[in-house]
Each structure stands twice: as C-alpha cells, then as structure tokens.
Design a protein around this motif. Structure first.
Motif, PDB file in Angstrom:
ATOM      1  N   ASP A  33      -7.626   0.648 -17.487  1.00 46.85           N
ATOM      2  CA  ASP A  33      -6.940  -0.018 -16.379  1.00 46.85           C
ATOM      3  C   ASP A  33      -6.314  -1.339 -16.802  1.00 46.85           C
ATOM      4  N   ARG A  85       1.330   6.933  -6.705  1.00 47.97           N
ATOM      5  CA  ARG A  85       0.340   8.009  -6.893  1.00 47.97           C
ATOM      6  C   ARG A  85       1.002   9.370  -6.743  1.00 47.97           C
ATOM      7  N   GLU A 126       0.832  -1.210   0.000  1.00 48.53           N
ATOM      8  CA  GLU A 126       0.000   0.000   0.000  1.00 48.53           C
ATOM      9  C   GLU A 126       0.864   1.256   0.000  1.00 48.53           C
ATOM     10  N   SER A 181      -4.798  -6.805  -3.546  1.00 48.18           N
ATOM     11  CA  SER A 181      -6.041  -6.145  -3.944  1.00 48.18           C
ATOM     12  C   SER A 181      -6.162  -4.759  -3.313  1.00 48.18           C
ATOM     13  N   ARG A 226       0.899  -0.884 -18.683  1.00 47.74           N
ATOM     14  CA  ARG A 226      -0.484  -0.413 -18.667  1.00 47.74           C
ATOM     15  C   ARG A 226      -0.908  -0.060 -20.083  1.00 47.74           C
ATOM     16  N   ASP A 284       2.184   1.816  -3.449  1.00 50.73           N
ATOM     17  CA  ASP A 284       1.090   2.398  -4.233  1.00 50.73           C
ATOM     18  C   ASP A 284       0.965   3.898  -3.958  1.00 50.73           C
ATOM     19  N   ASN A 291      -4.000  -0.129  -6.167  1.00 50.58           N
ATOM     20  CA  ASN A 291      -4.652   0.266  -7.415  1.00 50.58           C
ATOM     21  C   ASN A 291      -3.617   0.136  -8.532  1.00 50.58           C
ATOM     22  N   LYS A 292      -3.707  -0.917  -9.309  1.00 47.04           N
ATOM     23  CA  LYS A 292      -2.718  -1.174 -10.355  1.00 47.04           C
ATOM     24  C   LYS A 292      -2.628  -0.029 -11.364  1.00 47.04           C
ATOM     25  N   ALA A 293      -3.700   0.723 -11.519  1.00 50.19           N
ATOM     26  CA  ALA A 293      -3.693   1.840 -12.467  1.00 50.19           C
ATOM     27  C   ALA A 293      -2.747   2.963 -12.031  1.00 50.19           C
ATOM     28  N   ASP A 294      -2.226   2.885 -10.797  1.00 52.93           N
ATOM     29  CA  ASP A 294      -1.245   3.870 -10.340  1.00 52.93           C
ATOM     30  C   ASP A 294       0.141   3.605 -10.920  1.00 52.93           C
TER      31      ASP A 294
END
Length: 157
Positions: free
Chosen positions: A143, A83, A76, A105, A139, A79, A108-111
């Motif tokens: 996402d 960000r 976390e 989980s 990416r 992550d 946020n993989k989109a970060d």
C-alpha cells in the motif's frame, strides 16, 4: 453525482502512461490562478461506471491509464470508480489528480496507481517546477507510495 465536462488522451500527466484524462466539474478547491476555471461549476454529464466502459471501448488498447482530474467534492465516489476500473479492467492503471493537500481517510489509496495532491499555488508553480508544492505519487509494493514528482523536472530551471 460527479459530472465530467470532457476527456482527452494525454501523454504528460502520468509518466510512462498513455492516459485518458477525465475532467471532473464542481471543483471545491477554486485555486487562484487555476487554468481550468471552467471546472468550478456543477456542469457536464454524470460520470458513471457505464460511461467509463464507453470510454474504454472507444479508446481500447490506445490507453494504459485513466486519470480523474478533480472529483474533490466526492472523493468516495472517485474511489468507487477507481475500484470499478481495476476490477473490470485489471490491466488499466488509475490515477487521480486531487487539489487537496491530503486524500480523505474515507478513500482507500491502494485503489489508485497514481495520486497527485496539492492545490495549485501560482508562485510555487505546477508539477514541472522544482518549487512546486504539488506531488505525484506512484503506488509501490503493498500500500506504499513513492514520490515521482521529479519525473516532471527538466535538467535546467
């Protein structure tokens, strides 16, 4: 708090990027045959957004990507750092080399622009081996991620 041991500008970890690799300690994976055993201990200096600012000031336009090498003990926090980099430096790409088979989980993989997953398994080899269990993803639109592991393979094996 994540700690880093050292950094280095690398050209092979993330295809088409000049990457500042940040080696994070306290690795919980402890893969047999690991080439970075010095990262198993809880050693080094705290890795904070302020420290990342210093790296980016130091290397400036010489780098296009920051890649966190490890950090599996606090996903976390990795992550949050990703960000931060994207918000403070919108043109900078962010990668993460994780030794886990899956990303938590809670992340946020989109970060991330790139994510490598998979523990090092000596008989399967590293990313350069066609038999590797490790995968590097880039990416794609939205996402989604695309497997780009093949980019590490030469025409002969």
């Amino acid at each position: 708090m994540l700690k880093y041991v050292n950094t280095g500008v690398v050209f092979q970890e993330i295809p088409d990027e000049v990457t500042l690799a940040v080696n994070i300690s306290n690795c919980p994976c402890r893969c047999p045959g690991c080439h970075s055993r010095y990262l198993w201990g809880d050693v080094g200096e705290p890795l904070t957004p302020l420290v990342l600012d210093g790296f980016i000031r130091e290397y400036g336009d010489d780098i296009t990507c920051i890649c966190f090498m490890g950090g599996d003990s606090e996903p976390e926090y990795v992550d949050m750092l990703a960000r931060y980099v994207h918000k403070a430096y919108p043109k900078m790409k962010v990668g993460w080399y994780s030794g886990r088979t899956r990303i938590s989980s809670a992340v946020n993989k989109a970060d991330f622009d790139y994510i490598k997953v998979g523990p090092y398994i000596e008989h399967l080899g590293c990313l350069k081996s066609r038999t590797t269990n490790q995968r590097l993803y880039k990416r794609a639109s939205g996402d989604g991620f695309t497997d780009i592991t093949y980019r590490f393979w030469s025409g002969k094996d």
